[in-house]
Write a protein that holds these residues in place. Structure first.
Motif, PDB file in Angstrom:
ATOM      1  N   THR A  20       0.856  -1.188   0.000  1.00  0.00           N
ATOM      2  CA  THR A  20       0.000   0.000   0.000  1.00  0.00           C
ATOM      3  C   THR A  20       0.891   1.236   0.000  1.00  0.00           C
ATOM      4  OG1 THR A  20      -1.913  -1.030   1.076  1.00  0.00           O
ATOM      5  CG2 THR A  20      -1.640   1.340   1.382  1.00  0.00           C
ATOM      6  N   ALA A  21       1.962   1.177   0.796  1.00  0.00           N
ATOM      7  CA  ALA A  21       2.913   2.290   0.872  1.00  0.00           C
ATOM      8  C   ALA A  21       3.783   2.368  -0.376  1.00  0.00           C
ATOM      9  CB  ALA A  21       3.786   2.144   2.117  1.00  0.00           C
ATOM     10  N   TYR A  22       4.412   1.249  -0.760  1.00  0.00           N
ATOM     11  CA  TYR A  22       5.339   1.297  -1.886  1.00  0.00           C
ATOM     12  C   TYR A  22       4.628   1.604  -3.204  1.00  0.00           C
ATOM     13  CZ  TYR A  22       8.373  -0.057  -5.662  1.00  0.00           C
ATOM     14  OH  TYR A  22       9.085  -0.045  -6.835  1.00  0.00           O
ATOM     15  N   GLY A  23       3.470   0.991  -3.431  1.00  0.00           N
ATOM     16  CA  GLY A  23       2.738   1.234  -4.679  1.00  0.00           C
ATOM     17  C   GLY A  23       2.352   2.694  -4.844  1.00  0.00           C
ATOM     18  N   GLY A  24       1.884   3.310  -3.733  1.00  0.00           N
ATOM     19  CA  GLY A  24       1.536   4.730  -3.788  1.00  0.00           C
ATOM     20  C   GLY A  24       2.748   5.602  -4.050  1.00  0.00           C
ATOM     21  N   LEU A  25       3.872   5.264  -3.410  1.00  0.00           N
ATOM     22  CA  LEU A  25       5.101   6.043  -3.611  1.00  0.00           C
ATOM     23  C   LEU A  25       5.629   5.920  -5.030  1.00  0.00           C
ATOM     24  CD1 LEU A  25       7.362   5.760  -0.431  1.00  0.00           C
ATOM     25  CD2 LEU A  25       6.478   7.826  -1.503  1.00  0.00           C
ATOM     26  N   GLN A  26       5.582   4.712  -5.599  1.00  0.00           N
ATOM     27  CA  GLN A  26       6.092   4.525  -6.954  1.00  0.00           C
ATOM     28  C   GLN A  26       5.303   5.357  -7.957  1.00  0.00           C
ATOM     29  OE1 GLN A  26       7.516   0.663  -8.987  1.00  0.00           O
ATOM     30  NE2 GLN A  26       5.436   0.871  -9.724  1.00  0.00           N
ATOM     31  N   SER A  27       3.985   5.426  -7.787  1.00  0.00           N
ATOM     32  CA  SER A  27       3.150   6.205  -8.704  1.00  0.00           C
ATOM     33  C   SER A  27       3.463   7.696  -8.636  1.00  0.00           C
ATOM     34  CB  SER A  27       1.666   5.981  -8.388  1.00  0.00           C
ATOM     35  OG  SER A  27       1.309   4.626  -8.546  1.00  0.00           O
ATOM     36  N   LEU A  28       3.960   8.146  -7.485  1.00  0.00           N
ATOM     37  CA  LEU A  28       4.186   9.582  -7.281  1.00  0.00           C
ATOM     38  C   LEU A  28       5.611  10.034  -7.568  1.00  0.00           C
ATOM     39  CD1 LEU A  28       2.231  10.017  -3.925  1.00  0.00           C
ATOM     40  CD2 LEU A  28       1.555  10.950  -6.143  1.00  0.00           C
ATOM     41  N   GLN A  29       6.540   9.101  -7.753  1.00  0.00           N
ATOM     42  CA  GLN A  29       7.956   9.477  -7.845  1.00  0.00           C
ATOM     43  C   GLN A  29       8.232  10.514  -8.935  1.00  0.00           C
ATOM     44  OE1 GLN A  29      10.761   8.621  -5.813  1.00  0.00           O
ATOM     45  NE2 GLN A  29       8.958   8.126  -4.594  1.00  0.00           N
ATOM     46  N   SER A  30       7.700  10.297 -10.140  1.00  0.00           N
ATOM     47  CA  SER A  30       8.011  11.208 -11.248  1.00  0.00           C
ATOM     48  C   SER A  30       7.395  12.587 -11.042  1.00  0.00           C
ATOM     49  CB  SER A  30       7.522  10.614 -12.576  1.00  0.00           C
ATOM     50  OG  SER A  30       6.116  10.447 -12.559  1.00  0.00           O
ATOM     51  N   SER A  31       6.293  12.675 -10.283  1.00  0.00           N
ATOM     52  CA  SER A  31       5.630  13.952 -10.039  1.00  0.00           C
ATOM     53  C   SER A  31       6.146  14.631  -8.783  1.00  0.00           C
ATOM     54  CB  SER A  31       4.105  13.740  -9.912  1.00  0.00           C
ATOM     55  OG  SER A  31       3.569  13.159 -11.079  1.00  0.00           O
ATOM     56  N   GLY A  39      13.115  11.433  -9.294  1.00  0.00           N
ATOM     57  CA  GLY A  39      12.138  10.386  -9.021  1.00  0.00           C
ATOM     58  C   GLY A  39      12.281   9.180  -9.933  1.00  0.00           C
ATOM     59  N   VAL A  40      12.321   9.415 -11.247  1.00  0.00           N
ATOM     60  CA  VAL A  40      12.424   8.297 -12.186  1.00  0.00           C
ATOM     61  C   VAL A  40      13.821   7.674 -12.151  1.00  0.00           C
ATOM     62  CG1 VAL A  40      10.566   8.995 -13.741  1.00  0.00           C
ATOM     63  CG2 VAL A  40      12.853   9.954 -14.054  1.00  0.00           C
ATOM     64  N   ALA A  41      14.838   8.488 -11.839  1.00  0.00           N
ATOM     65  CA  ALA A  41      16.194   7.940 -11.708  1.00  0.00           C
ATOM     66  C   ALA A  41      16.250   6.941 -10.553  1.00  0.00           C
ATOM     67  CB  ALA A  41      17.204   9.061 -11.485  1.00  0.00           C
ATOM     68  N   SER A  42      15.551   7.254  -9.466  1.00  0.00           N
ATOM     69  CA  SER A  42      15.532   6.351  -8.318  1.00  0.00           C
ATOM     70  C   SER A  42      14.855   5.035  -8.674  1.00  0.00           C
ATOM     71  CB  SER A  42      14.814   7.007  -7.134  1.00  0.00           C
ATOM     72  OG  SER A  42      13.415   7.121  -7.371  1.00  0.00           O
ATOM     73  N   LEU A  43      13.802   5.087  -9.498  1.00  0.00           N
ATOM     74  CA  LEU A  43      13.122   3.859  -9.908  1.00  0.00           C
ATOM     75  C   LEU A  43      14.001   3.029 -10.844  1.00  0.00           C
ATOM     76  CD1 LEU A  43       9.499   5.228 -10.530  1.00  0.00           C
ATOM     77  CD2 LEU A  43      10.329   3.914  -8.573  1.00  0.00           C
ATOM     78  N   SER A  44      14.750   3.704 -11.710  1.00  0.00           N
ATOM     79  CA  SER A  44      15.660   3.000 -12.609  1.00  0.00           C
ATOM     80  C   SER A  44      16.745   2.269 -11.813  1.00  0.00           C
ATOM     81  CB  SER A  44      16.301   3.989 -13.585  1.00  0.00           C
ATOM     82  OG  SER A  44      17.160   3.333 -14.485  1.00  0.00           O
ATOM     83  N   VAL A  45      17.324   2.961 -10.823  1.00  0.00           N
ATOM     84  CA  VAL A  45      18.343   2.354  -9.972  1.00  0.00           C
ATOM     85  C   VAL A  45      17.751   1.196  -9.179  1.00  0.00           C
ATOM     86  CG1 VAL A  45      19.778   2.777  -7.928  1.00  0.00           C
ATOM     87  CG2 VAL A  45      19.745   4.441  -9.791  1.00  0.00           C
ATOM     88  N   LEU A  46      16.524   1.374  -8.722  1.00  0.00           N
ATOM     89  CA  LEU A  46      15.840   0.351  -7.932  1.00  0.00           C
ATOM     90  C   LEU A  46      15.746  -0.969  -8.703  1.00  0.00           C
ATOM     91  CD1 LEU A  46      12.563   1.063  -5.948  1.00  0.00           C
ATOM     92  CD2 LEU A  46      12.849  -1.045  -7.210  1.00  0.00           C
ATOM     93  N   TYR A  47      15.290  -0.884  -9.964  1.00  0.00           N
ATOM     94  CA  TYR A  47      15.122  -2.109 -10.758  1.00  0.00           C
ATOM     95  C   TYR A  47      16.467  -2.702 -11.179  1.00  0.00           C
ATOM     96  CZ  TYR A  47      10.077  -1.919 -10.858  1.00  0.00           C
ATOM     97  OH  TYR A  47       8.757  -1.944 -10.485  1.00  0.00           O
ATOM     98  N   ALA A  48      17.488  -1.855 -11.336  1.00  0.00           N
ATOM     99  CA  ALA A  48      18.828  -2.375 -11.621  1.00  0.00           C
ATOM    100  C   ALA A  48      19.340  -3.176 -10.425  1.00  0.00           C
ATOM    101  CB  ALA A  48      19.782  -1.219 -11.937  1.00  0.00           C
ATOM    102  N   ALA A  49      19.098  -2.666  -9.206  1.00  0.00           N
ATOM    103  CA  ALA A  49      19.503  -3.387  -7.993  1.00  0.00           C
ATOM    104  C   ALA A  49      18.719  -4.686  -7.856  1.00  0.00           C
ATOM    105  CB  ALA A  49      19.289  -2.503  -6.761  1.00  0.00           C
TER     106      ALA A  49
END
Length: 458
Positions: A20-31, A39-49
């Motif tokens: 509930t927490a992570y899904g909401g945060l992921q949707s908001l990162q770019s905004s 925001g999107v850089a953090s998601l890119s790094v996340l999936y690389a890890a």
């Protein structure tokens, strides 16, 4: 209540709180963190890890800590990501994204191992078929877990709707929204300028609290694997070493069908990355405001969950080719429409039509591509699904990686090109499979996969 079922419910509600927490945060990162593309850089790094983590961490941690404490420890990695958002910068968000990515694979693997052992344990005592009980347990888990996308986004929208100052978006600013956005190299605060730090901290506090509750639920109420189940856990964890897994993954690429499915698998990451990284920012936040992001993503999650259930049932009647055709037509129509559409607040319903249609097509990609791997590579499932996780995660990394470097219309053309390439190569893969299956009894081809094989998302 049966003890095993109690443990299934504990894990299910623990994951519900956490995601509930992570899904909401992921949707908001770019905004929420648009400056410099943080925001999107953090998601890119996340999936690389996550790619690195899935290669070697799960068996090591589960053997050392056991399933219960691996789940609890991995959940703490998600809490770290929530904390990193309080004072978001390149020095806080990127490291916590790496931590979350490293914790993602052990979390899902430990959960999968625990439910499998619990299912087999109950089946042995009740004299029932183990696979049937395991499927029931996973059904209960996903029934509860899938609603996390709704609750997390609902919380964010309700909180951000409390903003005392509503910024009226000017017509000249609306011209910068959509496919031909003019905010790529500048900070777009149009949709989030009305947010105060107190609202953002309130949301992050709720999300962090959800994560803490999830950890406490697991620590207090989840039973440790008992001594009579220890052997089953040991057998379940008799997995190849990192290098063995890595080599098996690479060797599997010698199969022509696997190579042909790479674009389709990567497209799954591309299309999910576009919706959560680009659509939410350059269409929704830009034209309506950040408080609408949650509502729009609720629409996606609800349709996605319902269609996943529906297409999983009707695929035996329609066949996968017809469903792939439906997803292709739907996604193609959406991409073309997004290229032409100029978002405007007066067209409120349209903002929800796109995520609904995207949810329909994504449900097909998720269910049917997994089934496809299970059918094509029935004798080499571990290496096949390692490739699936690798290429889908790589799709996420690329999609989030170039998010701030290219204008939206270019990304839409890339998405359309990858989709066309995916379908052409998928068609060739089906031809190769049909050719190699000549003379093979159809009864040996079963459209089922192990429950854990579907768990490729964060």
């Amino acid at each position: 209540m049966d003890r095993n079922l109690k443990n299934v419910l504990v894990i299910s509600f623990g994951f519900l709180l956490l995601f509930t927490a992570y899904g909401g945060l992921q949707s908001l990162q770019s905004s929420l963190h648009s400056e410099g593309g943080l925001g999107v850089a953090s998601l890119s790094v996340l999936y690389a890890a996550l790619i690195l983590s899935s290669m070697f961490l799960p068996p090591i941690l589960i053997k050392k800590l056991g399933c219960k404490w691996t789940i609890a420890g991995s959940m703490c990695c998600y809490i770290a990501f929530s904390l990193g958002n309080f004072y978001a910068s390149w020095y806080t968000l990127i490291p916590t994204s790496v931590i979350l990515g490293l914790g993602g694979a052990p979390l899902w693997s430990a959960k999968c191992t625990y439910l499998t052992i619990a299912g087999n344990s109950y089946a042995e005592k009740a004299g029932k078929n183990g696979k049937d009980i395991i499927n029931q347990y996973f059904g209960v888990f996903f029934l509860i877990f899938q609603s996390s996308g709704i609750w997390g986004n609902l919380i964010s929208s309700l909180i951000f709707s409390q903003a005392s100052i509503k910024v009226e978006i000017l017509e000249e600013n609306l011209a910068c929204c959509g496919a031909y956005d003019c905010t790529t190299h500048t900070t777009n605060t149009t949709g989030s300028a009305e947010l105060s730090n107190s609202l953002i901290y309130t949301l992050l506090g709720i999300y962090t609290g959800n994560g803490v509750l999830a950890v406490l639920l697991i620590v207090v109420f989840l039973d440790q694997i008992t001594s009579d189940q220890a052997q089953a856990e040991k057998e379940a964890l008799e997995t190849p070493s990192f290098w063995s897994t890595f080599l098996a993954t690479l060797q599997h690429l010698q199969d022509k069908r696997q190579c042909l499915l790479i674009p389709l698998t990567m497209y799954s990451g591309f299309e999910q990355g576009f919706l959560s990284g680009d659509y939410t920012k350059t269409y929704v936040t830009c034209a309506l405001g950040i408080h609408y992001v949650g509502y729009v993503m609720i629409c996606f999650s609800a349709v996605n969950s319902l269609c996943s259930l529906l297409f999983g049932k009707i695929s035996q009647f329609t066949g996968r080719k017809l469903l792939f055709a439906l997803a292709t037509v739907t996604n193609t129509a959406c991409i073309i429409a997004l290229l032409l559409w100029r978002p405007h607040p007066k067209q409120l319903a349209v903002f929800f039509v796109f995520p609904a249609l995207w949810g329909l097509s994504d449900a097909i990609w998720q269910t049917q591509v997994n089934v496809l791997y299970g059918i094509f590579f029935e004798k080499h499932k571990e290496a096949a699904f390692a490739n699936y996780r690798l290429w889908e995660s790589l799709g996420f990394v690329i999609a989030f990686g170039y998010s701030t470097k290219l204008q939206v219309y270019i990304k839409l053309y890339i998405l359309l090109s990858v989709l066309v390439l995916s379908m052409v190569m998928y068609g060739v893969a089906e031809y190769v499979e049909a050719k190699s299956s000549l003379g093979t009894p159809t009864a040996t081809k079963k459209e089922n996969i192990e429950p854990c094989a579907q768990e490729t998302r964060m």
